[in-house]
Design a protein around this motif. Structure first.
Motif, PDB file in Angstrom:
ATOM      1  N   ARG A  37       0.825  -1.203   0.000  1.00 56.72           N
ATOM      2  CA  ARG A  37       0.000   0.000   0.000  1.00 56.72           C
ATOM      3  C   ARG A  37       0.864   1.259   0.000  1.00 56.72           C
ATOM      4  O   ARG A  37       0.468   2.305  -0.504  1.00 56.72           O
ATOM      5  CB  ARG A  37      -0.921   0.013   1.225  1.00 56.72           C
ATOM      6  CG  ARG A  37      -2.255  -0.665   1.017  1.00 56.72           C
ATOM      7  CD  ARG A  37      -3.095   0.106   0.024  1.00 56.72           C
ATOM      8  NE  ARG A  37      -4.443  -0.421  -0.090  1.00 56.72           N
ATOM      9  CZ  ARG A  37      -5.375   0.130  -0.860  1.00 56.72           C
ATOM     10  NH1 ARG A  37      -5.095   1.201  -1.576  1.00 56.72           N
ATOM     11  NH2 ARG A  37      -6.578  -0.389  -0.940  1.00 56.72           N
ATOM     12  N   ALA A  38       2.064   1.140   0.570  1.00 58.98           N
ATOM     13  CA  ALA A  38       2.992   2.274   0.587  1.00 58.98           C
ATOM     14  C   ALA A  38       3.880   2.303  -0.651  1.00 58.98           C
ATOM     15  O   ALA A  38       4.730   3.190  -0.775  1.00 58.98           O
ATOM     16  CB  ALA A  38       3.852   2.226   1.843  1.00 58.98           C
ATOM     17  N   GLY A  39       3.709   1.327  -1.542  1.00 55.67           N
ATOM     18  CA  GLY A  39       4.449   1.328  -2.790  1.00 55.67           C
ATOM     19  C   GLY A  39       5.696   0.476  -2.804  1.00 55.67           C
ATOM     20  O   GLY A  39       6.499   0.580  -3.738  1.00 55.67           O
ATOM     21  N   VAL A  40       5.894  -0.380  -1.795  1.00 56.44           N
ATOM     22  CA  VAL A  40       7.113  -1.191  -1.711  1.00 56.44           C
ATOM     23  C   VAL A  40       6.759  -2.676  -1.730  1.00 56.44           C
ATOM     24  O   VAL A  40       6.002  -3.148  -0.871  1.00 56.44           O
ATOM     25  CB  VAL A  40       7.916  -0.867  -0.430  1.00 56.44           C
ATOM     26  CG1 VAL A  40       9.183  -1.722  -0.373  1.00 56.44           C
ATOM     27  CG2 VAL A  40       8.274   0.613  -0.374  1.00 56.44           C
ATOM     28  N   LEU A  41       7.312  -3.396  -2.697  1.00 57.32           N
ATOM     29  CA  LEU A  41       7.158  -4.840  -2.748  1.00 57.32           C
ATOM     30  C   LEU A  41       8.168  -5.474  -1.799  1.00 57.32           C
ATOM     31  O   LEU A  41       9.360  -5.166  -1.865  1.00 57.32           O
ATOM     32  CB  LEU A  41       7.403  -5.345  -4.172  1.00 57.32           C
ATOM     33  CG  LEU A  41       7.358  -6.859  -4.391  1.00 57.32           C
ATOM     34  CD1 LEU A  41       5.948  -7.395  -4.189  1.00 57.32           C
ATOM     35  CD2 LEU A  41       7.866  -7.207  -5.783  1.00 57.32           C
ATOM     36  N   ASN A  42       7.715  -6.349  -0.920  1.00 58.14           N
ATOM     37  CA  ASN A  42       8.610  -6.962   0.065  1.00 58.14           C
ATOM     38  C   ASN A  42       8.644  -8.475  -0.137  1.00 58.14           C
ATOM     39  O   ASN A  42       7.880  -9.218   0.474  1.00 58.14           O
ATOM     40  CB  ASN A  42       8.159  -6.631   1.489  1.00 58.14           C
ATOM     41  CG  ASN A  42       9.199  -7.001   2.530  1.00 58.14           C
ATOM     42  OD1 ASN A  42      10.170  -7.688   2.216  1.00 58.14           O
ATOM     43  ND2 ASN A  42       9.015  -6.550   3.751  1.00 58.14           N
ATOM     44  N   LEU A  43       9.568  -8.913  -0.997  1.00 63.36           N
ATOM     45  CA  LEU A  43       9.743 -10.345  -1.217  1.00 63.36           C
ATOM     46  C   LEU A  43      10.646 -10.972  -0.165  1.00 63.36           C
ATOM     47  O   LEU A  43      10.990 -12.149  -0.275  1.00 63.36           O
ATOM     48  CB  LEU A  43      10.320 -10.595  -2.616  1.00 63.36           C
ATOM     49  CG  LEU A  43       9.420 -10.225  -3.795  1.00 63.36           C
ATOM     50  CD1 LEU A  43      10.107 -10.558  -5.115  1.00 63.36           C
ATOM     51  CD2 LEU A  43       8.070 -10.927  -3.709  1.00 63.36           C
ATOM     52  N   GLY A  44      10.998 -10.201   0.840  1.00 62.81           N
ATOM     53  CA  GLY A  44      11.774 -10.750   1.944  1.00 62.81           C
ATOM     54  C   GLY A  44      10.925 -11.466   2.969  1.00 62.81           C
ATOM     55  O   GLY A  44      11.446 -11.955   3.980  1.00 62.81           O
ATOM     56  N   ARG A 177      -1.508   5.435   1.900  1.00 58.65           N
ATOM     57  CA  ARG A 177      -2.098   5.207   0.591  1.00 58.65           C
ATOM     58  C   ARG A 177      -1.638   6.244  -0.433  1.00 58.65           C
ATOM     59  O   ARG A 177      -1.457   5.927  -1.618  1.00 58.65           O
ATOM     60  CB  ARG A 177      -3.621   5.200   0.698  1.00 58.65           C
ATOM     61  CG  ARG A 177      -4.154   3.958   1.419  1.00 58.65           C
ATOM     62  CD  ARG A 177      -5.661   3.885   1.449  1.00 58.65           C
ATOM     63  NE  ARG A 177      -6.252   4.872   2.341  1.00 58.65           N
ATOM     64  CZ  ARG A 177      -7.106   5.810   1.973  1.00 58.65           C
ATOM     65  NH1 ARG A 177      -7.490   5.894   0.696  1.00 58.65           N
ATOM     66  NH2 ARG A 177      -7.610   6.655   2.850  1.00 58.65           N
ATOM     67  N   MET A 178      -1.418   7.466  -0.003  1.00 61.49           N
ATOM     68  CA  MET A 178      -0.959   8.511  -0.919  1.00 61.49           C
ATOM     69  C   MET A 178       0.438   8.224  -1.456  1.00 61.49           C
ATOM     70  O   MET A 178       0.694   8.379  -2.654  1.00 61.49           O
ATOM     71  CB  MET A 178      -0.978   9.874  -0.221  1.00 61.49           C
ATOM     72  CG  MET A 178      -2.351  10.504  -0.109  1.00 61.49           C
ATOM     73  SD  MET A 178      -2.280  12.191   0.553  1.00 61.49           S
ATOM     74  CE  MET A 178      -1.508  13.063  -0.813  1.00 61.49           C
ATOM     75  N   VAL A 179       1.344   7.788  -0.570  1.00 53.65           N
ATOM     76  CA  VAL A 179       2.706   7.531  -1.052  1.00 53.65           C
ATOM     77  C   VAL A 179       2.756   6.291  -1.936  1.00 53.65           C
ATOM     78  O   VAL A 179       3.707   6.106  -2.703  1.00 53.65           O
ATOM     79  CB  VAL A 179       3.698   7.385   0.124  1.00 53.65           C
ATOM     80  CG1 VAL A 179       3.737   8.649   0.958  1.00 53.65           C
ATOM     81  CG2 VAL A 179       3.380   6.176   1.000  1.00 53.65           C
ATOM     82  N   GLY A 180       1.739   5.435  -1.835  1.00 50.62           N
ATOM     83  CA  GLY A 180       1.667   4.265  -2.699  1.00 50.62           C
ATOM     84  C   GLY A 180       0.949   4.522  -4.006  1.00 50.62           C
ATOM     85  O   GLY A 180       1.053   3.722  -4.933  1.00 50.62           O
ATOM     86  N   GLU A 181       0.217   5.617  -4.065  1.00 46.87           N
ATOM     87  CA  GLU A 181      -0.536   5.943  -5.271  1.00 46.87           C
ATOM     88  C   GLU A 181       0.074   7.137  -6.011  1.00 46.87           C
ATOM     89  O   GLU A 181       0.392   7.057  -7.187  1.00 46.87           O
ATOM     90  CB  GLU A 181      -2.000   6.257  -4.916  1.00 46.87           C
ATOM     91  CG  GLU A 181      -2.774   5.094  -4.325  1.00 46.87           C
ATOM     92  CD  GLU A 181      -3.197   4.069  -5.361  1.00 46.87           C
ATOM     93  OE1 GLU A 181      -3.023   4.331  -6.571  1.00 46.87           O
ATOM     94  OE2 GLU A 181      -3.703   3.000  -4.964  1.00 46.87           O
ATOM     95  N   GLN A 182       0.227   8.242  -5.296  1.00 47.57           N
ATOM     96  CA  GLN A 182       0.736   9.472  -5.892  1.00 47.57           C
ATOM     97  C   GLN A 182       1.767  10.102  -4.954  1.00 47.57           C
ATOM     98  O   GLN A 182       1.462  11.044  -4.214  1.00 47.57           O
ATOM     99  CB  GLN A 182      -0.412  10.448  -6.148  1.00 47.57           C
ATOM    100  CG  GLN A 182      -1.461   9.984  -7.133  1.00 47.57           C
ATOM    101  CD  GLN A 182      -0.924   9.908  -8.550  1.00 47.57           C
ATOM    102  OE1 GLN A 182       0.058  10.562  -8.892  1.00 47.57           O
ATOM    103  NE2 GLN A 182      -1.571   9.107  -9.386  1.00 47.57           N
ATOM    104  N   PRO A 183       3.000   9.598  -4.963  1.00 49.72           N
ATOM    105  CA  PRO A 183       4.000  10.128  -4.034  1.00 49.72           C
ATOM    106  C   PRO A 183       4.299  11.610  -4.247  1.00 49.72           C
ATOM    107  O   PRO A 183       4.600  12.329  -3.289  1.00 49.72           O
ATOM    108  CB  PRO A 183       5.229   9.261  -4.314  1.00 49.72           C
ATOM    109  CG  PRO A 183       4.988   8.644  -5.649  1.00 49.72           C
ATOM    110  CD  PRO A 183       3.518   8.487  -5.763  1.00 49.72           C
ATOM    111  N   ALA A 184       4.218  12.089  -5.478  1.00 45.69           N
ATOM    112  CA  ALA A 184       4.463  13.517  -5.729  1.00 45.69           C
ATOM    113  C   ALA A 184       3.403  14.369  -5.040  1.00 45.69           C
ATOM    114  O   ALA A 184       3.709  15.419  -4.450  1.00 45.69           O
ATOM    115  CB  ALA A 184       4.468  13.788  -7.230  1.00 45.69           C
ATOM    116  N   ALA A 185       2.141  13.920  -5.107  1.00 44.97           N
ATOM    117  CA  ALA A 185       1.067  14.645  -4.430  1.00 44.97           C
ATOM    118  C   ALA A 185       1.254  14.598  -2.923  1.00 44.97           C
ATOM    119  O   ALA A 185       0.989  15.575  -2.215  1.00 44.97           O
ATOM    120  CB  ALA A 185      -0.286  14.060  -4.817  1.00 44.97           C
ATOM    121  N   ALA A 186       1.710  13.454  -2.412  1.00 45.17           N
ATOM    122  CA  ALA A 186       1.968  13.328  -0.973  1.00 45.17           C
ATOM    123  C   ALA A 186       3.066  14.286  -0.540  1.00 45.17           C
ATOM    124  O   ALA A 186       2.966  14.952   0.497  1.00 45.17           O
ATOM    125  CB  ALA A 186       2.362  11.889  -0.639  1.00 45.17           C
TER     126      ALA A 186
END
Length: 314
Positions: A37-44, A177-186
């Motif tokens: 949701r924050a925009g980071v895939l965590n395959l760890g 949710r903002m940093v995962g969708e529109q980080p520039a807007a955040a």
């Protein structure tokens, strides 16, 4: 076979097993959901669950309280999440490569620590795990099923509405949710994209580690190699199935656990014994793949997922 299946799914023991199998998946899928949701895939996640399983178990074996084991596991998961977040957020490294590296690193460190701590043992040492909550048994309908669980299962179930409330009803959830969708807007709204993303990855990784700790502190009473057994990868798939929503994530975890519990029982029936057990073992994964394919096409994934962001860039 239908009669066997009906008898299985109407038994309390089936739902008890389903909820027990689903518990580490619920922790894991909620952790993956927060990260993505924050925009980071965590395959760890696979390695984080192994590290959490060992850290929680070793804490209790060394004399700590069971809840202390849970907290230590969460702290270890958060620390590993901090490393993954640092590599992928401010440095902007590949989230796939970093996640797989984290899995290899965390798994290897946990196994190494176990071998160093117990170099001559052939059987893993045992601890006293969490007790079942039989004080819930008098409740109608759900009492016998929930009463046969441990407090960690209750915690996992309570976290689902809590995380949904945080994500959709609080400023913190809006920021995630903002940093995962529109980080520039955040960034334009005064939200630190790096801090929010790293914080979400740390919180999500802590939940993943608690999912691993459930295996050693509740499901079993020892730590052994390969006990996570791919549960982390299942959680990654379940998040897509859930369209990144906590409620659907719970349904997905329960659905997979139900398939798994059913195949174990079908193997013991007369009809099930006519089929090679390897085919029954495949059933939960095959059905999960089918469900994933049907849902994934319509899934509205976070727009900035796996996209590095640097301040000032548009």
């Amino acid at each position: 076979m239908l009669a066997d299946l009906f008898a299985i799914i109407t038994a309390d023991s089936f739902w008890i097993a389903t909820l027990r199998i689903a518990t580490p998946l619920i922790f894991g899928v909620l952790g993956v959901l927060l990260c993505e949701r924050a925009g980071v895939l965590n395959l760890g996640i696979e390695g984080i669950m192994v590290a959490g399983a060992f850290a929680g178990w070793f804490t209790v074996y060394a004399g700590g309280d069971l809840w202390a084991g849970v907290l230590v596991a969460a702290a270890v998961g958060a620390a590993i999440g901090l490393l993954h977040g640092f590599l992928t957020v401010p440095l902007g490294l590949s989230q796939h490569v970093s996640g797989l590296g984290i899995t290899l690193l965390a798994t290897s460190l946990a196994y190494y620590a176990y071998r160093v701590s117990f170099p001559k043992l052939t059987e893993p040492p045992r601890i006293t795990p969490f007790a079942e909550m039989h004080w819930i048994d008098p409740l109608p309908v759900i009492g016998p099923v929930l009463g046969a669980q441990t407090p960690l299962t209750l915690l996992a179930l309570l976290l689902v509405p809590l995380i949904a409330w945080v994500l959709y009803r609080t400023p913190l959830g809006l920021a995630i949710r903002m940093v995962g969708e529109q980080p520039a807007a955040a960034e334009g709204a005064g939200i630190s994209v790096n801090v929010t993303r790293i914080g979400a990855v740390m919180a999500g990784s802590a939940l993943m580690a608690v999912g691993g700790a459930f295996l050693t502190l509740a499901a079993f009473n020892a730590f052994f190699f390969n006990m996570v057994n791919g549960r982390g990868w299942i959680c990654v798939a379940l998040v897509v199935f859930a369209s990144w929503r906590p409620g659907k994530a719970l349904v997905g975890a329960l659905l997979f656990a139900a398939f798994d519990a059913a195949q174990l029982r079908l193997q013991q029936t007369g009809t099930g014994q006519l089929v090679p057990y390897q085919l029954w073992l495949m059933v939960p994964y095959l059905l999960s793949i089918v469900a994933l394919v049907l849902v994934a096409r319509k899934a509205a994934y976070p727009q900035a997922l796996m996209k590095p962001y640097r301040k000032g860039e548009r």
